[in-house]
Design an enzyme around this catalytic site. Structure first.
Site, PDB file in Angstrom:
ATOM      1  N   HIS A  76       4.114  47.972 -61.500  1.00 42.89           N
ATOM      2  CA  HIS A  76       2.737  48.465 -61.409  1.00 42.89           C
ATOM      3  C   HIS A  76       2.114  48.005 -60.095  1.00 42.89           C
ATOM      4  O   HIS A  76       2.162  46.826 -59.769  1.00 42.89           O
ATOM      5  CB  HIS A  76       1.886  47.916 -62.555  1.00 42.89           C
ATOM      6  N   TYR A 206      -8.294  47.195 -68.196  1.00 42.83           N
ATOM      7  CA  TYR A 206      -9.140  46.082 -68.645  1.00 42.83           C
ATOM      8  C   TYR A 206     -10.541  46.648 -68.840  1.00 42.83           C
ATOM      9  O   TYR A 206     -11.170  47.079 -67.864  1.00 42.83           O
ATOM     10  CB  TYR A 206      -9.206  44.985 -67.581  1.00 42.83           C
ATOM     11  N   PRO A 297      -5.102  34.536 -71.966  1.00 50.45           N
ATOM     12  CA  PRO A 297      -4.125  35.502 -71.438  1.00 50.45           C
ATOM     13  C   PRO A 297      -4.716  36.585 -70.530  1.00 50.45           C
ATOM     14  O   PRO A 297      -3.959  37.388 -69.971  1.00 50.45           O
ATOM     15  CB  PRO A 297      -3.508  36.118 -72.698  1.00 50.45           C
ATOM     16  N   LYS A 301      -1.222  34.788 -66.754  1.00 51.66           N
ATOM     17  CA  LYS A 301      -0.681  33.717 -65.916  1.00 51.66           C
ATOM     18  C   LYS A 301       0.282  32.756 -66.631  1.00 51.66           C
ATOM     19  O   LYS A 301       1.068  32.066 -65.975  1.00 51.66           O
ATOM     20  CB  LYS A 301      -1.826  32.869 -65.340  1.00 51.66           C
ATOM     21  N   TYR A 389      -4.068  37.943 -59.007  1.00 52.11           N
ATOM     22  CA  TYR A 389      -3.354  38.610 -60.103  1.00 52.11           C
ATOM     23  C   TYR A 389      -1.862  38.710 -59.794  1.00 52.11           C
ATOM     24  O   TYR A 389      -1.008  38.487 -60.659  1.00 52.11           O
ATOM     25  CB  TYR A 389      -3.945  40.006 -60.302  1.00 52.11           C
TER      26      TYR A 389
HETATM   27  C1  LIG Z   1      -0.788  36.747 -77.114  1.00 49.69           C
HETATM   28  C2  LIG Z   1      -0.293  36.131 -75.840  1.00 49.69           C
HETATM   29  C3  LIG Z   1      -0.201  36.930 -74.690  1.00 49.69           C
HETATM   30  C4  LIG Z   1       0.244  36.371 -73.501  1.00 49.69           C
HETATM   31  N1  LIG Z   1       0.325  37.173 -72.383  1.00 49.69           N
HETATM   32  C5  LIG Z   1       0.780  36.651 -71.223  1.00 49.69           C
HETATM   33  C6  LIG Z   1       0.990  37.480 -70.064  1.00 49.69           C
HETATM   34  O1  LIG Z   1       0.765  38.698 -70.072  1.00 49.69           O
HETATM   35  N2  LIG Z   1       1.483  36.904 -68.939  1.00 49.69           N
HETATM   36  C7  LIG Z   1       1.782  35.558 -68.892  1.00 49.69           C
HETATM   37  O2  LIG Z   1       2.226  35.068 -67.834  1.00 49.69           O
HETATM   38  N3  LIG Z   1       1.620  34.751 -69.995  1.00 49.69           N
HETATM   39  C8  LIG Z   1       1.140  35.251 -71.150  1.00 49.69           C
HETATM   40  N4  LIG Z   1       1.057  34.446 -72.266  1.00 49.69           N
HETATM   41  C9  LIG Z   1       1.443  33.035 -72.198  1.00 49.69           C
HETATM   42  C10 LIG Z   1       2.963  32.799 -72.266  1.00 49.69           C
HETATM   43  O3  LIG Z   1       3.507  33.466 -73.377  1.00 49.69           O
HETATM   44  C11 LIG Z   1       3.252  31.279 -72.335  1.00 49.69           C
HETATM   45  O4  LIG Z   1       2.562  30.658 -71.282  1.00 49.69           O
HETATM   46  C12 LIG Z   1       4.771  30.983 -72.261  1.00 49.69           C
HETATM   47  O5  LIG Z   1       5.376  31.246 -73.501  1.00 49.69           O
HETATM   48  C13 LIG Z   1       5.005  29.512 -71.886  1.00 49.69           C
HETATM   49  O6  LIG Z   1       6.386  29.237 -71.935  1.00 49.69           O
HETATM   50  P1  LIG Z   1       6.914  27.771 -72.322  1.00 49.69           P
HETATM   51  O7  LIG Z   1       8.394  27.840 -72.245  1.00 49.69           O
HETATM   52  O8  LIG Z   1       6.180  26.763 -71.526  1.00 49.69           O
HETATM   53  O9  LIG Z   1       6.423  27.535 -73.813  1.00 49.69           O
HETATM   54  P2  LIG Z   1       6.844  28.271 -75.157  1.00 49.69           P
HETATM   55  O10 LIG Z   1       7.152  29.711 -74.904  1.00 49.69           O
HETATM   56  O11 LIG Z   1       5.779  27.944 -76.153  1.00 49.69           O
HETATM   57  O12 LIG Z   1       8.195  27.575 -75.569  1.00 49.69           O
HETATM   58  C14 LIG Z   1       8.235  26.256 -76.106  1.00 49.69           C
HETATM   59  C15 LIG Z   1       9.437  26.149 -77.034  1.00 49.69           C
HETATM   60  O13 LIG Z   1       9.542  24.803 -77.508  1.00 49.69           O
HETATM   61  C16 LIG Z   1       9.886  24.839 -78.882  1.00 49.69           C
HETATM   62  N5  LIG Z   1       9.493  23.553 -79.494  1.00 49.69           N
HETATM   63  C17 LIG Z   1       8.239  23.134 -79.790  1.00 49.69           C
HETATM   64  N6  LIG Z   1       8.287  21.903 -80.332  1.00 49.69           N
HETATM   65  C18 LIG Z   1       9.589  21.531 -80.360  1.00 49.69           C
HETATM   66  C19 LIG Z   1      10.263  20.367 -80.823  1.00 49.69           C
HETATM   67  N7  LIG Z   1       9.591  19.335 -81.356  1.00 49.69           N
HETATM   68  N8  LIG Z   1      11.611  20.317 -80.723  1.00 49.69           N
HETATM   69  C20 LIG Z   1      12.308  21.366 -80.180  1.00 49.69           C
HETATM   70  N9  LIG Z   1      11.702  22.501 -79.729  1.00 49.69           N
HETATM   71  C21 LIG Z   1      10.364  22.585 -79.824  1.00 49.69           C
HETATM   72  C22 LIG Z   1       9.132  26.045 -79.398  1.00 49.69           C
HETATM   73  O14 LIG Z   1       9.678  26.545 -80.622  1.00 49.69           O
HETATM   74  C23 LIG Z   1       9.305  27.029 -78.249  1.00 49.69           C
HETATM   75  O15 LIG Z   1      10.465  27.828 -78.390  1.00 49.69           O
HETATM   76  C24 LIG Z   1       0.615  34.981 -73.460  1.00 49.69           C
HETATM   77  C25 LIG Z   1       0.534  34.186 -74.620  1.00 49.69           C
HETATM   78  C26 LIG Z   1       0.086  34.746 -75.798  1.00 49.69           C
HETATM   79  C27 LIG Z   1       0.009  33.869 -77.038  1.00 49.69           C
END
Ligand SMILES: Cc1cc2nc3c(=O)[nH]c(=O)nc-3n(C[C@H](O)[C@H](O)[C@H](O)COP(=O)(O)OP(=O)(O)OC[C@H]3O[C@@H](n4cnc5c(N)ncnc54)[C@H](O)[C@@H]3O)c2cc1C
Length: 400
Positions: A76, A206, A297, A301, A389
């Site tokens: 996009h 948006y 969200p 980011k 963005y």
């Molecule tokens: C509705 C929604 C829409 C979003 N839209 C966007 C978007 O458009 N663009 C964008 O950039 N971001 C977006 N985000 C944010 C993005 O999804 C998160 O920032 C991203 O998932 C972060 O990745 P992470 O690996 O840090 O954490 P997570 O994806 O949360 O992964 C953490 C992992 O650790 C595991 N875990 C937790 N505790 C333990 C434990 N004690 N032992 C072992 N494993 C454990 C969990 O099960 C999980 O699998 C959105 C979030 C939501 C909720």
């Protein structure tokens, strides 16, 4: 009986941060284990982000993870901003000298990473429980967990990476008093749906509406993703499918445009929060991604920040573990927090500009509209939005 082993980097969490860290470290010849308390199927199906900044896309390509993204992702070159019943286009390529974003769901990024790591023989332990990190004041921190078959493990590590998301255990394992929390809760939530219907738009819409924000995005040419602002304490049971579609029609409508409806396959309500924990490191425990920070969200980011953190972390750990040089490891927290606060400000700004604050009054509403009119009429203001963005800070991944 406890099974003892050792590895260089113990990674808690198989979200995008933990999986990509393990992948990047393997490219540098550094061993790791990933422990995850959910199943592989759950991790691959969890609906979350869907939008990748230019730098994220280029990194995934550079490290050999771009094939399916390039075939299936949707590039996009801008977004639409809608308010006062009119829709306006912002052209990111024109405003930023060629930058864009790619729609490629987080589920697909996670599937690609799991597939690549398992094909390379990596250790990913799914469905673990009772994860603990210990000996954090030493140079040999310890990761303990119980595997899916019930065996207790103790892994001695050179470094532990807390990539365990907002509700993980690593952040709370840091010494009491070390971490400062900066937090903002917003007085509204997002109701998000996935629907099996082709998107009604070529780029994201948006929309600020007097009855609340709405967003039309997508996951693929066949699947639409839409969001509605709802009250902070809203219950999903109050939103049958026909009410959701009717409210989306109401908030997104403009003359001469139709919102296509289709079967809703998923719906959920997510709270809106900004949260930054600092520092992101204590000795040999490093936090990355949602374990250290959360953004609402609206600015898309969170996933991009998680990827940026572990890109910096993999470089720092390579220098530390391969070359015995701690300089980048010591700078890790500050390196990440510069980007994190820029994204935190941008996400807060987009959120405040587009949502209806139930505590606000006519003054607040007029400020929002004045800001939106400024963004669509001033090239400088539009460029500010576009460059944030598409990703304000470039990613750096040295070739060796
Ligand atoms: C509705 C929604 C829409 C979003 N839209 C966007 C978007 O458009 N663009 C964008 O950039 N971001 C977006 N985000 C944010 C993005 O999804 C998160 O920032 C991203 O998932 C972060 O990745 P992470 O690996 O840090 O954490 P997570 O994806 O949360 O992964 C953490 C992992 O650790 C595991 N875990 C937790 N505790 C333990 C434990 N004690 N032992 C072992 N494993 C454990 C969990 O099960 C999980 O699998 C959105 C979030 C939501 C909720």
């Amino acid at each position: 009986m406890t099974v003892s082993s050792r590895t260089q980097v113990g990674i808690v969490g198989a979200g995008p941060a933990g999986l990509l860290l393990s992948y990047l470290l393997a490219l540098r010849g550094i061993d790791s284990i990933v422990v995850e308390n959910r199943s592989r199927a759950y991790c691959e199906a969890r609906q979350r982000a869907g939008l990748l900044e230019t730098g994220t896309v280029e990194l995934l390509r550079d490290i050999g993870l771009g094939m399916r993204m390039d075939a299936e992702g949707l590039e996009h070159g801008g977004i639409y901003l809608q308010f006062e019943g009119e829709r306006h286009h912002l052209d990111f390529r024109d405003l930023t000298g060629g930058r864009w974003v790619t729609i490629y769901a987080q589920t697909e990024v996670v599937k690609d990473l799991i597939q690549a790591r398992l094909a390379a023989g990596a250790m990913i332990e799914f469905e673990v429980r009772d994860t603990e990190v210990a000996e954090l004041d030493t140079d040999q921190p310890v990761l303990r967990f119980t595997d899916a078959a019930g065996a207790r493990h103790e892994v001695t590590c050179d470094v532990i990476a807390g990539c365990d998301g907002f509700h993980g255990i690593c952040r709370d394992s840091l010494p009491a008093g070390l971490v400062t929390i900066a937090e903002r809760l917003y007085p509204y939530s997002w109701l998000g749906i996935l629907a099996t219907v082709p998107p009604s738009t070529d780029e994201l819409i948006y929309a600020r509406h007097d009855d609340g924000f709405a967003l039309h995005t997508m996951r693929s040419p066949q699947v639409s993703r839409l969001y509605l602002q709802v009250p902070a304490d809203e219950e999903i049971e109050r939103w049958p499918d026909d009410r959701i579609w009717s409210e989306l029609q109401h908030r997104l409508t403009v003359p001469g445009w139709d919102l296509k409806e289709g079967p809703i396959t998923e719906k959920a309500i997510s709270p809106m929060r900004s949260f930054v924990a600092s520092p992101m490191r204590h000795r040999r425990l490093f936090l990355a991604g949602d374990a250290a920070h959360i953004v609402p969200p609206t600015g898309a980011k969170g996933l991009n920040l998680a990827i940026a953190d572990v890109t910096a972390l993999a470089t720092a750990l390579t220098q530390l573990l391969r070359d015995g040089n701690a300089e980048l490891a010591e700078a890790y927290s500050d390196t990440c927090l510069g980007r994190v606060w820029r994204a935190t400000h941008f996400s807060w700004w987009m959120t405040s500009m587009l949502h209806v604050d139930p505590r606000s009054d006519q003054f607040g509403a007029q400020l929002q509209l004045a800001q939106l009119r400024y963004v669509i009429s001033s090239r400088a203001a539009a460029t500010t939005l576009a460059e944030n963005y598409t990703g304000y800070y470039p990613l750096s991944w040295p070739l060796t």
